[in-house]
Scaffold this motif. Structure first.
Motif, mmCIF file in Angstrom:
data_model
loop_
_atom_site.group_PDB
_atom_site.id
_atom_site.type_symbol
_atom_site.label_atom_id
_atom_site.label_comp_id
_atom_site.label_asym_id
_atom_site.label_seq_id
_atom_site.Cartn_x
_atom_site.Cartn_y
_atom_site.Cartn_z
ATOM 1 N N GLU B 87 -2.566 -1.287 -10.872
ATOM 2 C CA GLU B 87 -3.489 -1.206 -9.738
ATOM 3 C C GLU B 87 -2.666 -1.031 -8.472
ATOM 4 N N MET B 88 -3.172 -0.178 -7.573
ATOM 5 C CA MET B 88 -2.439 0.026 -6.317
ATOM 6 C C MET B 88 -2.510 -1.264 -5.487
ATOM 7 N N GLU B 92 -6.305 -1.147 1.554
ATOM 8 C CA GLU B 92 -7.148 0.056 1.531
ATOM 9 C C GLU B 92 -7.212 0.775 2.869
ATOM 10 N N LEU B 124 -1.808 14.728 -1.596
ATOM 11 C CA LEU B 124 -2.344 13.488 -1.028
ATOM 12 C C LEU B 124 -2.383 13.620 0.495
ATOM 13 N N CYS B 130 -5.982 5.074 2.029
ATOM 14 C CA CYS B 130 -5.786 5.130 0.572
ATOM 15 C C CYS B 130 -6.923 4.458 -0.201
ATOM 16 N N GLY B 131 -7.741 3.670 0.510
ATOM 17 C CA GLY B 131 -8.905 3.046 -0.136
ATOM 18 C C GLY B 131 -9.899 4.074 -0.623
ATOM 19 N N PHE B 133 -9.055 6.927 -1.941
ATOM 20 C CA PHE B 133 -8.422 7.756 -2.969
ATOM 21 C C PHE B 133 -9.009 7.458 -4.358
ATOM 22 N N SER B 134 -8.988 8.482 -5.227
ATOM 23 C CA SER B 134 -9.385 8.267 -6.628
ATOM 24 C C SER B 134 -8.255 7.505 -7.341
ATOM 25 N N ARG B 135 -8.521 7.058 -8.558
ATOM 26 C CA ARG B 135 -7.492 6.295 -9.286
ATOM 27 C C ARG B 135 -6.206 7.118 -9.487
ATOM 28 N N ARG B 138 -4.334 7.302 -6.258
ATOM 29 C CA ARG B 138 -3.687 6.014 -5.959
ATOM 30 C C ARG B 138 -2.379 5.867 -6.734
ATOM 31 N N LEU B 141 0.208 8.082 -5.264
ATOM 32 C CA LEU B 141 0.715 7.508 -4.007
ATOM 33 C C LEU B 141 1.758 6.425 -4.312
ATOM 34 N N GLN B 142 1.439 5.605 -5.323
ATOM 35 C CA GLN B 142 2.406 4.565 -5.719
ATOM 36 C C GLN B 142 3.723 5.182 -6.174
#
Lengths: 261, 287
Positions: B87-88, B92, B124, B130-131, B133-135, B138, B141-142
């Protein structure tokens, strides 16, 4: 560590907007208040109460400075809630990310204190500007007393924040509201314990004069006010001591519990 | 010949939670490899990763990263590690720009230019929170954050779970690109064995807090096999070869730990290569 402080300030972004409005509001209201106390309706009301012996000269002056104390407390009070940072971190699951960063646990704990104290310093700086301005146009309060009030109010906020950070780390994620309540209760308890005899005396005098439509002697409040103005160093020392103790304990707890910050 | 350097080394690591115990976990990950850390949910993968990152304290054992014990200045060791969680963990309200400001004040080697180039490459938007963003976004991004400080070790905890096959494939390509540098290493925890079969060089399989299998992926796949026989034939198969078996309507499927030995001993039985998923299932069924 600087990055974590920046992140915490970002978390307080909403509050910082309020902070900016409060700063402007406090400045405007303080100037209006002082002008009114000097030349306007508050001055007239004071004169009238003095003429009818409802209040003494000292009472009028002290009432004036109490209002200013409250104004001075407002800027730091609007940013003091570290609970919001802990709540935001918990909601995002940031503690996992924080643990993967090249920042030691000690520095992660320290960053919380530095964030809030930096903001308090900004609040204090604005307070000082207001104090310089107001002390120039009123004789209600001197610059020295003003500075005393600022040091005291910022110190009290630091004490509160140190308690909040400690309790947030002790209780862990999702229990920030309890941390807030516990901090307030602890501070109230400390005030009651320190002033136990005085408070007992006031309660007894209120009970004794219960049917006489009196609230007893208000000199206690004026003494407190004098204490705030003249012995602000006591609050400052208490704030420093409390912050150091809170930091060391929070660090130890964070080391033992892990994953809370 | 140069010795193979281990980037990750765990020796007899133990962590006891009462209801769950990570028991004497030992494995190593060589430099320049992709190590798939597989196991079902609750097997102990995340606990092991948290121990490696010093997020939780171990009860016993030794953990070394880049040849140095994590007990001595684990924070500075993390300068060379990028971590991606399932999980990111970013707030958010944060944008790519916010993350860049934060990270450049944390990592000594943070490469601002590289970070924004990754954001562009992964499509991106840098100014979007980033809240929203889709899974998949995310996760990307990580990854962008995890590798923009020139990390040498990428530790990922279930990064591909819950993603559609297209995004998963994109991510696998990103990981492949990362390990092109010979000193780059990946530890990828997942229960999606298909991804690991495509990517991993090494495999560590954990079950119930214990390492049940560790080694080179190709060797593991090469050694194991699915032997198909009739129910009455099961008795003649040597116990030392059987990992576990599964009864079907038409016979029995047996996972053997040495298919070449089995094919020599039982030439009349059909032995097929096993997939990582099958190997995982049979080892779990063994209990």
């Amino acid at each position: 560590m600087k990055g974590l402080i920046i992140k915490d300030v970002m978390c307080l972004k909403k509050q910082l907007m309020i902070f900016a409005y409060v700063l402007i509001g406090v400045l405007v209201v303080s100037v209006m208040y002082v002008l009114s106390a000097r030349f306007g309706n508050i001055a007239l009301a004071g004169k009238e109460m003095l003429a009818t012996d409802q209040l003494s000269g000292i009472d009028v002056k002290n009432l004036g400075s109490i209002a200013l104390v409250l104004f001075m407390l407002l800027p730091p009070a609007t940013v003091c809630d570290m609970v919001n940072v802990f709540e935001a971190d918990g909601k995002a699951g940031f503690h996992k990310v924080a643990a993967s960063l090249p920042v030691s646990l000690r520095k992660r704990v320290l960053s919380k204190y530095l964030t809030i104290y930096t903001l308090f310093l900004i609040g204090a700086f604005v307070d000082i500007l207001i104090a310089v301005l107001l002390s120039g146009i009123t004789d209600l309060i001197t610059l020295k007393d003003f500075l005393g009030i600022i040091v005291s109010s910022v110190s009290v906020m630091c004490i509160y924040s140190a308690f909040v950070i400690f309790f947030c780390i002790l209780l862990g994620c999702g229990k920030e509201m309890y941390a807030q309540i516990l901090s307030i209760v602890t501070m109230l308890l400390v005030v009651i314990i320190i002033n136990f005899n005085t408070i007992k005396g006031i309660i007894i005098s209120i009970v004794k004069s219960g049917e006489e439509d009196s609230v007893g002697d208000i000199s206690f409040i004026w003494n407190m006010l004098d204490f705030i103005k003249e012995r602000s160093y006591v609050f400052l020392i208490a704030a420093v001591f409390n912050s150091v103790a809170s930091f060391v304990l929070s660090w130890i707890i964070a080391e033992r519990k892990r994953g809370v910050i | 010949m140069d010795d193979i350097k281990n980037v990750i080394e765990l020796r007899n690591v133990t962590k006891d939670y009462g209801d769950f115990k990570l028991d004497n976990v030992s494995f190593s990950v060589p430099e320049g490899s992709v190590c798939g850390f597989i196991g079902q949910n609750g097997a102990g993968k995340t606990t092991t990763i948290n121990l490696m990152l010093d997020v939780i304290k171990r009860d016993a054992g030794e953990i070394e990263l880049f040849g140095k014990s994590i007990d001595h200045d684990s924070a500075s060791l993390r300068e060379d590690i990028g971590v991606v969680f399932d999980e990111m963990g970013f707030h958010e309200f944060m944008t790519g720009i916010d993350l860049n400001i934060m990270m450049k004040n944390i990592y000594k080697n943070w490469d601002e230019e590289l970070f924004f180039s990754y954001l562009k490459e992964f499509s991106l938007p840098a100014k979007k929170k980033c809240g929203s963003f889709s899974r998949g976004m995310r996760m990307k991004l990580q990854i962008a954050v995890a590798i923009s400080h020139h990390a040498k070790l990428l530790i990922m905890d279930e990064p591909t779970s819950g993603l559609d096959p297209i995004v998963r494939n994109e991510m696998i390509n990103i990981f492949r690109e990362f390990v092109l540098e010979e000193d780059h290493t990946i530890l990828l925890s997942s229960h999606i064995t298909g991804d690991l079969e495509k990517l991993a060089d090494e495999v560590v399989f954990i079950n119930g807090g214990r390492i049940v299998l560790a080694g080179n992926k190709d060797e593991i796949l090469e050694k194991h096999g699915l032997l198909k026989c009739k129910k009455d034939e099961l008795e003649i198969i040597s116990d030392s070869l059987i990992v576990s078996s599964e009864m079907g309507n038409f016979g029995v499927e047996v996972l053997v730990n040495d298919r070449y030995a089995a094919s020599k001993l039982y030439p009349n039985m059909v032995i097929e290569p096993a997939t990582l998923e099958q190997i995982m299932i049979y080892y779990v069924n063994r209990g």
